[in-house]
Every structure is written in structure tokens, then in C-alpha cells.
Design an enzyme around this catalytic site. Structure first.
Site: not given
Length: 338
Positions: A198-199
Site C-alpha cells: 500500500c502507500t
């Protein structure tokens, strides 16, 4: 002393854009039980405001999730202050890859039920039993293994502009939906290597723990997310397996990782990966818009919104009176142009 901002956001944004002050954008998170989230929030706001910190921070009984911008000359003081809090000592700080110092223009610290809306009942599983954290090199090795399945744990508008090669990209709007899609996709493949990213890492913390709880045996997560990965491959001179932009939730709306442009303008279909928000205050649709369409539609998502922003401000306010909207995003795969 007011523990929240009282100045018009538009004024603060203009001030931020005009200042030459150098700032550093970072993100960090930590799961930790807080007995009094409100008291912690108030103290944090007072301390951070004194240091000139801007950004968006979520506090909950389960911990903290923060994306902030700090004056460069205050960075070490900020870090020391953060590390002086015992449960955040040594906390990993993800430094932005592509940073113009214009990521945030005010400080907002909110108390919420959760630091990430996941729809899970944390009392039903061990949220600390997370997947194995891997760095960039280990991620590449796993990604090359035919027994590995890579899942992007972000929303469709994030993966649309950038993602890892070969990753599954669920077409969803929320992390809650993402978890269900990941579970359904992997239901009959519990012996595979499940590699998640994810980020900045926070969504994978909870997601990996959940996937282990429901029976997945080999769960891995990219340590520090795409942000940390981009720094690592840059420092080590490693070729990126991530292509395009990393979407970020601040004024920049993206950090370029590679020069690949894998998305298109949602209005004309030309190659483009620049997200924007429709400037009509009654809309604010998040969508991808090229420079030509930005000029043609006056930073709006449609002819209708363009007409509205041409009206006097008083008329615009009347038109949107009583309208409350959640975040609006352009749906992935939608082909219709305005």
C-alpha cells in the site's frame, strides 16, 4: 489557545503556495492502545502547532496515522519531540520522494473510532500478528517467484496511475471493500505467497493480520509501503518494479516513481496521470485531467460545473446549500467523456 484552525482554508492555501519556506513531507503510523485519545490529540495539536507543522492526523484508541509537512529547519526538533513519546520512540518516518513543500497548508488532528476505516472487529483476531515485512530486494525476489500473488491494497484511483508489475488491482473505492476482494480472490490459494503493498504500510498492517487470521500461511507486506520502497531503490540503484505515480492524500496528489504514464485523461482519453479536484465547491470530484482539458473546462470535471463556477459566488453558495458529500471519485474503467 484554540486547539483547531480558525482561519479560512483558502487564505492559508494561498499563503502556503506563496511562501519560499522549505518544508519536508513525511508520513508515519503506529498501532498502540491510547486510554484517552482526546487528551492526546489536544496535547499533540498544541505541540505541533508551535513547531509550524501542517498536515492531517487521525487519532484513535488504537493509535495514530499521520501525514504531515514540517519546516525543514524544525525537522530534527519535530523528530526528537515525537521520539520523546515512549511508544513512538524510533518510529519509522516515511519521507516523501517527490516533495515541493506544498503538500499541506493547515494542521488538522481528528479523533476517530479507527485510524484506518477497515470494517473489522479487532476483538476477534490478533491485530499484532502481522505478515512478514520485506524490503525492496526481498519484495523483488518474492515477486519473481511463480508461487507469489501480489495484491495492491489501495483504492482504484490510486492504482490507476501507478502500481507494481503483475499485481492484482481490485476495482474498489474503499479499504473495507479491498479486504473482502482480497479474501475472495485468495480463498482457494491459501498456500501461495501472498504479497501485499500500500502507500505507506498502514493498510497492510491490518490486512496482513486479518489474512493470517483467516488461514493464509505465507503472508508478506512491503515494509514502509511504496514511499519507503521508492527511497530504497533510489539509494541502492535498483530498477523499479513499480511503474508510474504513487498517489498521495495531500495537495500534491502524487509522487512520480517512474516516467511511465499508464493512465488517461478522464475527459479526452489522452495519456495523463495528473489527478485534480473539480474546483466547483459543490462537486470536488477527484479525477484525472490533462492540461488541455484543464484549460477547456476551467479546472472543472464537466460543462455543468464549468457553468456553475462562472456564476457569482453568492449564487454558487445558494446552489450547494444543504448539500453534504463524501469524497467523490471518477470510477475506474468509465469510458464516457464529457
Amino acid at each position: 489557545m484554540a486547539l483547531y484552525n480558525r482561519i479560512d482554508g483558502r487564505v492559508l492555501k494561498e499563503k502556503m503556495l506563496a511562501t519560499p519556506e522549505k518544508r519536508v513531507t513525511i508520513s508515519f503510523y503506529k498501532y498502540h492502545h491510547l486510554a484517552d485519545p482526546v487528551a492526546f490529540r489536544d496535547q499533540l495539536y498544541s505541540d505541533f502547532e508551535a513547531l509550524g507543522v501542517f498536515g492531517r492526523i487521525y487519532i484513535a484508541s488504537e493509535g495514530i496515522n499521520a501525514q504531515v509537512s514540517i519546516p525543514a529547519h524544525q525537522f530534527e526538533i519535530f523528530r526528537d519531540h515525537l521520539y520523546a513519546i515512549d511508544w513512538m520512540n524510533g518510529l519509522r518516518l516515511n519521507v516523501a520522494v517527490e516533495d515541493n513543500g506544498k503538500s499541506f497548508f493547515k494542521l488538522k488532528i481528528l479523533v476517530r473510532k479507527k485510524i484506518v476505516a477497515d470494517g473489522l472487529d479487532d476483538s476477534t483476531f490478533d491485530v499484532t500478528n502481522t505478515g512478514t515485512h520485506v524490503d525492496a530486494e526481498a519484495f523483488h525476489k518474492l515477486a519473481d517467484d511463480p508461487n507469489t500473488i501480489i495484491i495492491d491494497m489501495r483504492n482504484h484511483y490510486e492504482s490507476e496511475v501507478g502500481h507494481f508489475k503483475g499485481a492484482i488491482l481490485p476495482n474498489v473505492d474503499t479499504f473495507r471493500e479491498e479486504l473482502q476482494v482480497a479474501e475472495d480472490l485468495m480463498r482457494d490459494q491459501k498456500d501461495k505467497n501472498l504479497l501485499m503493498y500500500c502507500t505507506g504500510g498502514i493498510r497492510c498492517e491490518k490486512a496482513s493480520a486479518w489474512m493470517k487470521h483467516i488461514g493464509f500461511k505465507n503472508v508478506f507486506q512491503l515494509n514502509g509501503g511504496i514511499i519507503k520502497y521508492a527511497q530504497e531503490i533510489k539509494d541502492k540503484g535498483i530498477e523499479s518494479k513499480f511503474i508510474g505515480k504513487n498517489f498521495v492524500f495531500d495537495e500534491r496528489l502524487g509522487e512520480r516513481i517512474t516516467e511511465d504514464i499508464i493512465a488517461v485523461c478522464h475527459q479526452c482519453g489522452k495519456p495523463c496521470d495528473d489527478h485534480t479536484n473539480c474546483i466547483n465547491d459543490g462537486c470536488h470530484l477527484l479525477f484525472i485531467q490533462c492540461n488541455d482539458c484543464k484549460k477547456e473546462f476551467n479546472n472543472c470535471c464537466s460543462p455543468e460545473c464549468k457553468d456553475i463556477v462562472a456564476l457569482p459566488e453568492e449564487v454558487q453558495k445558494e446552489l450547494r446549500r444543504g448539500i453534504t458529500k463524501e469524497r467523490q471519485v471518477f470510477k475506474k474503467g468509465r469510458k464516457k467523456t464529457v
